[in-house]
Write a protein that holds these residues in place. Structure first.
Motif, PDB file in Angstrom:
ATOM      1  N   GLN A  29     -11.044 -37.918 -40.465  1.00  0.00           N
ATOM      2  CA  GLN A  29     -11.926 -37.986 -39.296  1.00  0.00           C
ATOM      3  C   GLN A  29     -13.330 -38.445 -39.693  1.00  0.00           C
ATOM      4  O   GLN A  29     -13.894 -37.950 -40.677  1.00  0.00           O
ATOM      5  N   ASN A  30     -13.870 -39.372 -38.907  1.00  0.00           N
ATOM      6  CA  ASN A  30     -15.185 -39.959 -39.183  1.00  0.00           C
ATOM      7  C   ASN A  30     -16.029 -39.954 -37.923  1.00  0.00           C
ATOM      8  O   ASN A  30     -15.529 -40.190 -36.824  1.00  0.00           O
ATOM      9  N   LEU A  31     -17.320 -39.726 -38.116  1.00  0.00           N
ATOM     10  CA  LEU A  31     -18.262 -39.669 -37.005  1.00  0.00           C
ATOM     11  C   LEU A  31     -19.420 -40.620 -37.284  1.00  0.00           C
ATOM     12  O   LEU A  31     -20.082 -40.522 -38.323  1.00  0.00           O
ATOM     13  N   LEU A  32     -19.666 -41.554 -36.360  1.00  0.00           N
ATOM     14  CA  LEU A  32     -20.802 -42.471 -36.440  1.00  0.00           C
ATOM     15  C   LEU A  32     -21.808 -42.050 -35.388  1.00  0.00           C
ATOM     16  O   LEU A  32     -21.494 -42.053 -34.187  1.00  0.00           O
ATOM     17  N   VAL A  33     -23.009 -41.661 -35.822  1.00  0.00           N
ATOM     18  CA  VAL A  33     -24.014 -41.189 -34.871  1.00  0.00           C
ATOM     19  C   VAL A  33     -25.265 -42.053 -34.965  1.00  0.00           C
ATOM     20  O   VAL A  33     -25.575 -42.620 -36.015  1.00  0.00           O
ATOM     21  N   GLY A  34     -25.980 -42.126 -33.854  1.00  0.00           N
ATOM     22  CA  GLY A  34     -27.218 -42.889 -33.802  1.00  0.00           C
ATOM     23  C   GLY A  34     -27.632 -43.104 -32.365  1.00  0.00           C
ATOM     24  O   GLY A  34     -26.868 -42.813 -31.428  1.00  0.00           O
ATOM     25  N   GLY A  35     -28.842 -43.604 -32.182  1.00  0.00           N
ATOM     26  CA  GLY A  35     -29.339 -43.846 -30.839  1.00  0.00           C
ATOM     27  C   GLY A  35     -28.622 -45.010 -30.169  1.00  0.00           C
ATOM     28  O   GLY A  35     -27.868 -45.756 -30.792  1.00  0.00           O
ATOM     29  N   ASN A  36     -28.882 -45.167 -28.889  1.00  0.00           N
ATOM     30  CA  ASN A  36     -28.291 -46.272 -28.149  1.00  0.00           C
ATOM     31  C   ASN A  36     -28.796 -47.611 -28.688  1.00  0.00           C
ATOM     32  O   ASN A  36     -29.968 -47.756 -29.040  1.00  0.00           O
ATOM     33  N   GLY A  37     -27.891 -48.578 -28.778  1.00  0.00           N
ATOM     34  CA  GLY A  37     -28.270 -49.918 -29.210  1.00  0.00           C
ATOM     35  C   GLY A  37     -28.441 -50.081 -30.705  1.00  0.00           C
ATOM     36  O   GLY A  37     -28.930 -51.122 -31.162  1.00  0.00           O
ATOM     37  N   GLN A  38     -28.043 -49.092 -31.500  1.00  0.00           N
ATOM     38  CA  GLN A  38     -28.242 -49.167 -32.948  1.00  0.00           C
ATOM     39  C   GLN A  38     -27.083 -49.831 -33.692  1.00  0.00           C
ATOM     40  O   GLN A  38     -27.222 -50.184 -34.862  1.00  0.00           O
ATOM     41  N   GLY A  39     -25.926 -49.957 -33.019  1.00  0.00           N
ATOM     42  CA  GLY A  39     -24.809 -50.661 -33.656  1.00  0.00           C
ATOM     43  C   GLY A  39     -23.551 -49.841 -33.849  1.00  0.00           C
ATOM     44  O   GLY A  39     -22.583 -50.326 -34.440  1.00  0.00           O
ATOM     45  N   LYS A  40     -23.523 -48.603 -33.345  1.00  0.00           N
ATOM     46  CA  LYS A  40     -22.339 -47.751 -33.522  1.00  0.00           C
ATOM     47  C   LYS A  40     -21.093 -48.410 -32.928  1.00  0.00           C
ATOM     48  O   LYS A  40     -20.054 -48.520 -33.582  1.00  0.00           O
ATOM     49  N   THR A  41     -21.212 -48.838 -31.680  1.00  0.00           N
ATOM     50  CA  THR A  41     -20.056 -49.429 -31.010  1.00  0.00           C
ATOM     51  C   THR A  41     -19.661 -50.747 -31.650  1.00  0.00           C
ATOM     52  O   THR A  41     -18.479 -51.105 -31.677  1.00  0.00           O
ATOM     53  N   THR A  42     -20.619 -51.470 -32.221  1.00  0.00           N
ATOM     54  CA  THR A  42     -20.305 -52.732 -32.887  1.00  0.00           C
ATOM     55  C   THR A  42     -19.451 -52.495 -34.129  1.00  0.00           C
ATOM     56  O   THR A  42     -18.563 -53.301 -34.444  1.00  0.00           O
ATOM     57  N   PHE A  43     -19.684 -51.400 -34.839  1.00  0.00           N
ATOM     58  CA  PHE A  43     -18.814 -51.073 -35.971  1.00  0.00           C
ATOM     59  C   PHE A  43     -17.387 -50.811 -35.492  1.00  0.00           C
ATOM     60  O   PHE A  43     -16.416 -51.255 -36.107  1.00  0.00           O
ATOM     61  N   LEU A  44     -17.244 -50.079 -34.373  1.00  0.00           N
ATOM     62  CA  LEU A  44     -15.910 -49.865 -33.813  1.00  0.00           C
ATOM     63  C   LEU A  44     -15.286 -51.195 -33.382  1.00  0.00           C
ATOM     64  O   LEU A  44     -14.086 -51.426 -33.602  1.00  0.00           O
ATOM     65  N   GLU A  45     -16.093 -52.023 -32.770  1.00  0.00           N
ATOM     66  CA  GLU A  45     -15.614 -53.337 -32.319  1.00  0.00           C
ATOM     67  C   GLU A  45     -15.092 -54.154 -33.497  1.00  0.00           C
ATOM     68  O   GLU A  45     -14.041 -54.807 -33.394  1.00  0.00           O
ATOM     69  N   ALA A  46     -15.799 -54.096 -34.624  1.00  0.00           N
ATOM     70  CA  ALA A  46     -15.366 -54.832 -35.818  1.00  0.00           C
ATOM     71  C   ALA A  46     -14.035 -54.292 -36.336  1.00  0.00           C
ATOM     72  O   ALA A  46     -13.141 -55.063 -36.705  1.00  0.00           O
ATOM     73  N   MET A  47     -13.884 -52.969 -36.354  1.00  0.00           N
ATOM     74  CA  MET A  47     -12.608 -52.388 -36.790  1.00  0.00           C
ATOM     75  C   MET A  47     -11.476 -52.790 -35.855  1.00  0.00           C
ATOM     76  O   MET A  47     -10.365 -53.110 -36.298  1.00  0.00           O
ATOM     77  N   TYR A  48     -11.752 -52.772 -34.566  1.00  0.00           N
ATOM     78  CA  TYR A  48     -10.727 -53.147 -33.579  1.00  0.00           C
ATOM     79  C   TYR A  48     -10.319 -54.603 -33.755  1.00  0.00           C
ATOM     80  O   TYR A  48      -9.131 -54.938 -33.665  1.00  0.00           O
ATOM     81  N   LEU A  49     -11.280 -55.451 -34.029  1.00  0.00           N
ATOM     82  CA  LEU A  49     -10.987 -56.870 -34.252  1.00  0.00           C
ATOM     83  C   LEU A  49     -10.025 -57.077 -35.411  1.00  0.00           C
ATOM     84  O   LEU A  49      -9.207 -58.006 -35.389  1.00  0.00           O
ATOM     85  N   LEU A  50     -10.086 -56.224 -36.432  1.00  0.00           N
ATOM     86  CA  LEU A  50      -9.207 -56.381 -37.590  1.00  0.00           C
ATOM     87  C   LEU A  50      -7.737 -56.311 -37.199  1.00  0.00           C
ATOM     88  O   LEU A  50      -6.897 -57.000 -37.783  1.00  0.00           O
ATOM     89  N   GLY A  51      -7.407 -55.468 -36.202  1.00  0.00           N
ATOM     90  CA  GLY A  51      -6.019 -55.347 -35.789  1.00  0.00           C
ATOM     91  C   GLY A  51      -5.683 -56.115 -34.530  1.00  0.00           C
ATOM     92  O   GLY A  51      -4.646 -56.763 -34.439  1.00  0.00           O
ATOM     93  N   ALA A  52      -6.577 -56.048 -33.539  1.00  0.00           N
ATOM     94  CA  ALA A  52      -6.299 -56.653 -32.235  1.00  0.00           C
ATOM     95  C   ALA A  52      -6.763 -58.103 -32.133  1.00  0.00           C
ATOM     96  O   ALA A  52      -6.381 -58.815 -31.203  1.00  0.00           O
ATOM     97  N   VAL A  53      -7.614 -58.517 -33.084  1.00  0.00           N
ATOM     98  CA  VAL A  53      -8.212 -59.866 -33.157  1.00  0.00           C
ATOM     99  C   VAL A  53      -8.928 -60.262 -31.867  1.00  0.00           C
ATOM    100  O   VAL A  53      -9.111 -61.446 -31.585  1.00  0.00           O
TER     101      VAL A  53
END
Length: 361
Positions: A29-53
């Motif tokens: 289990q991993n937790l990415l924390v930070g304020g809005n607009g800092q890039g948390k969701t972009t890291f998830l987006e990058a991981m998702y791209l690896l599988g879903a392209v």
């Protein structure tokens, strides 16, 4: 025995606000924390791209490349079964390139080998949006869970496009009907696969909703033709003149819907906003269970801002639930008042597109 997909290393370059960053998440289990607009969701987006392209935000490659850059790069080391695989995705203004272990990826194989499920706030459209959104949800699940489905889907869409073009051009009947046997054969395969897995999804989702204390919803696949090739062929023949007037094919799995309802009405009408959020999370967790059951590999689970979408009690239950299951999980949040369930998770702090520090629980 079910294995689990794990991202061991991730490198991101020139993607949205991330110029260059690397992440080595825990296998659990991993937790990415930070304020809005800092890039948390972009890291998830990058991981998702690896599988879903593709982006779970629905963005085109050109829209997520950093301003002023020609391309973006996502590189990941992923493990399901030994040996690990290296995936490199290059996004350009013209499109994308996916390479696995140095070779151009076959997407049908890629989806099955690297299963990933993501929840994000836009998933409310699964409840409130139109049938096309729920079809995409089912298809994405089937790409990962059902061997051969991605190929059937691709060939079906090609034949459907050709038939529709012939209808629009008002071509002779024999030229239109040449596509019917292909659509009937592939449509039957797709329809039967959807029917089988939608039952599994309904069962899994119902159990999760019960655990979250939500009155159940009924999930049922609705199709306008029985998913047997003979029935589809006959329906295509019967509707050809009305299809000609419409300029499109009206029969087949491309018109299916996953109906979500209670006895009192459709979910989009009778569900409260809180119930709808709990339902969308449950659909994603149910999707993960179906893929794990059918593909014998637990997908990587990505949950974006989940405790902001759910009330505190349900958020605690969801996070406790996913922590008790095998497989890698990555969750984002704004920090501060965090659910107790994430205590002991590996924690990463995101600021300005960088992983600035982490603490292991």
């Amino acid at each position: 025995m079910t294995s689990a997909l794990r991202v061991k290393r991730l490198r991101v370059e020139r993607l949205r606000n991330i110029t260059r960053a690397e992440l080595e998440p825990s296998s659990g289990q991993n937790l990415l924390v930070g304020g809005n607009g800092q890039g948390k969701t972009t890291f998830l987006e990058a991981m998702y791209l690896l599988g879903a392209v593709r982006s779970f935000r629905g963005a085109r490659p050109a829209d997520i490349i950093q301003s002023g850059a020609d391309n973006a790069l996502i590189k990941g080391t992923l493990g399901v079964r030994e040996p690990d695989s290296e995936i490199i995705i290059t996004l350009s203004r013209q499109g994308r390139e996916i390479r696995t272990d140095g070779k151009k990826a076959d997407l049908a194989t890629h989806f099955r080998k690297f299963p990933i499920v993501a929840f994000h706030p836009g998933d409310l459209e699964l409840v409130f949006g139109g049938p096309a959104i729920r079809r995409r949800f089912l298809d994405r699940m089937l790409f990962q869970a059902e061997e051969g489905y991605a190929q059937w889907f691709r060939e079906y869409r090609r034949a459907l496009g050709n038939r529709n073009e012939s209808l629009k051009r008002n071509r002779p009947t024999r030229e239109i009907r040449v596509w019917d046997p292909i659509l009937a054969e592939l449509g039957a395969k797709m329809g039967n696969a959807r029917a089988r897995l939608s039952v599994l999804l309904a069962e899994a989702t119902e159990k999760i909703l019960e655990q979250l204390g939500v009155e159940p919803f009924v999930l049922k696949l609705e199709a306008n033709v029985n998913p047997e090739s003979e029935d589809i062929l006959e329906a295509l023949k019967r509707t050809i003149e009305s299809d000609r007037r419409r300029g499109r094919t009206s029969i087949g799995p491309h018109t299916d819907d996953l109906k979500i309802s209670r006895p009192s009405g459709l979910a989009k009408i009778v569900a409260s906003r809180g119930e709808a959020r709990a339902l969308t999370v449950s659909l994603r967790l149910g999707e993960r269970k179906v893929i794990a059951q059918c593909a014998h590999a637990a997908p990587l689970l990505l949950l974006d801002d989940v405790w902001a979408e759910l009330d505190r009690e349900r958020a605690e239950k969801v996070l406790t639930m996913v922590a008790s299951e095998s497989g890698q999980v990555v969750v984002t949040g704004t920090g501060g008042s965090e659910p107790a369930a994430v205590a002991g998770w590996r924690r990463f702090e995101v600021q300005g597109g960088q992983i600035s520090s982490f603490l292991e629980g």
